[in-house]
Design an enzyme around this catalytic site. Structure first.
Site, PDB file in Angstrom:
ATOM      1  N   ASP A  67      -9.583  -5.383  -4.826  1.00 11.85           N
ATOM      2  CA  ASP A  67      -9.100  -4.278  -3.990  1.00 11.85           C
ATOM      3  C   ASP A  67      -9.896  -3.011  -4.295  1.00 11.85           C
ATOM      4  OD1 ASP A  67      -7.619  -2.434  -2.541  1.00 11.85           O
ATOM      5  OD2 ASP A  67      -5.686  -3.282  -3.131  1.00 11.85           O
TER       6      ASP A  67
ATOM      7  N   SER B 143       0.831  -1.203   0.000  1.00 18.15           N
ATOM      8  CA  SER B 143       0.000   0.000   0.000  1.00 18.15           C
ATOM      9  C   SER B 143       0.869   1.258   0.000  1.00 18.15           C
ATOM     10  CB  SER B 143      -0.952  -0.052   1.198  1.00 18.15           C
ATOM     11  OG  SER B 143      -1.964   0.915   1.075  1.00 18.15           O
TER      12      SER B 143
ATOM     13  N   HIS C 258      -7.539  -5.682  -0.347  1.00 16.47           N
ATOM     14  CA  HIS C 258      -6.308  -4.918  -0.156  1.00 16.47           C
ATOM     15  C   HIS C 258      -5.297  -5.642   0.725  1.00 16.47           C
ATOM     16  CE1 HIS C 258      -3.969  -1.322  -0.486  1.00 16.47           C
ATOM     17  NE2 HIS C 258      -4.006  -1.044   0.811  1.00 16.47           N
TER      18      HIS C 258
END
Length: 270
Positions: A222, A98, A250
């Site tokens: 995601d 991320s 995610h």
């Protein structure tokens, strides 16, 4: 073992260093709003495979010091370089999830791929976390402003809401509680300032500068960092491979941890 490393502004960041005598090193960079403990299922796997695993709590997160500033990509990329220099790491496999993936991209771009032999990106927040002209993917700036406002006024609720967005498959309440507890250890100012960084910084110019073999693992479901992010990165890094995670959102490194761990292992050993 755990210990601290001083970074550029004399703040200390915490490192978890497992199997330090191993020849090959993996350096893990977590995403917002987490800390190194989120890599539990990787830190239980790779040391047994003969790797040194160094996992960082970024400034403002986990057990690291909590300065009020320095939450832009350049400052945090400099922190990564400080860790690599202090530990005298070389030929590192850099793993980022991320926002951590975005930081890895900025690090490699800013420091000319310094001391890194391979890069693994897990659902990276790049090239831009927000929508803009010619980039219709991700959140709007107004949505991120809403997150920032909620972070300032009701951070526990924001983090509870975000936790639910990370997972595609059924996730047990204890797992969500664990995830929330990790998120709540962050300082409130790091939480909101990193949201502003995610809103304002882009990596379109950084991505083509990556010159190391790159593995991209991205959940097709995601919603935090849409799958189109991974497709863009794959097209713009010459030596890259994209593996879609068919049953993940995610948090693919949790939801499909066996696949993620084995693909990273194969990638490192190629």
């Amino acid at each position: 073992m755990k210990y601290f490393v001083k970074i550029s502004d004399d703040s200390r960041i915490l490192l978890e260093d497992l199997n330090p005598d191993a020849e090959k090193t993996i350096l893990f960079i977590h995403g917002w709003p987490l800390n190194h403990n989120i890599y539990e299922y990787q830190l239980n796997f790779f040391p047994d495979k003969g790797f040194r695993c160094v996992a960082v709590d970024l400034r403002g997160f986990g057990e690291s010091d909590r300065p009020y500033s320095g939450y832009d990509y350049d400052s945090m990329a400099a922190d990564i370089k400080k860790v690599i220099d202090v530990l005298k790491l070389d030929k590192v496999t850099l793993v980022g999830h991320s926002m951590g993936g975005a930081l890895c991209i900025r690090y490699l771009s800013k420091y000319n791929n310094y001391k890194v032999s391979k890069l693994c990106l897990i659902s990276p927040a790049a090239p831009s976390w927000v929508q803009m002209q010619d980039w219709p993917y991700g959140y709007t700036k107004e949505q991120v402003d809403g997150f920032i406002n909620q972070s300032i006024n009701d951070r526990p609720k924001l983090l509870n809401d975000i936790s639910g967005l990370f997972f595609f498959q059924y996730t047990s309440p204890p797992m969500l509680n664990w995830f929330n507890n990790i998120s709540l250890t962050a300082s409130s100012w790091a939480t909101s300032q990193c949201l502003n960084t995610l809103k304002t910084e882009t990596l379109f110019n950084d991505i083509p500068k990556i010159k190391v073999p790159t593995l991209i693992l991205h959940g097709v479901h995601d919603t935090v960092c849409p799958y189109e992010f991974a497709e863009y990165i794959n097209k713009n890094i010459i030596e890259s491979k994209l593996i879609p995670l068919q049953n993940s959102g995610h948090a693919g490194f949790i939801e499909e941890k066996e696949i993620v761990n084995n693909e990273i292992l194969k990638f490192i050993e190629e």
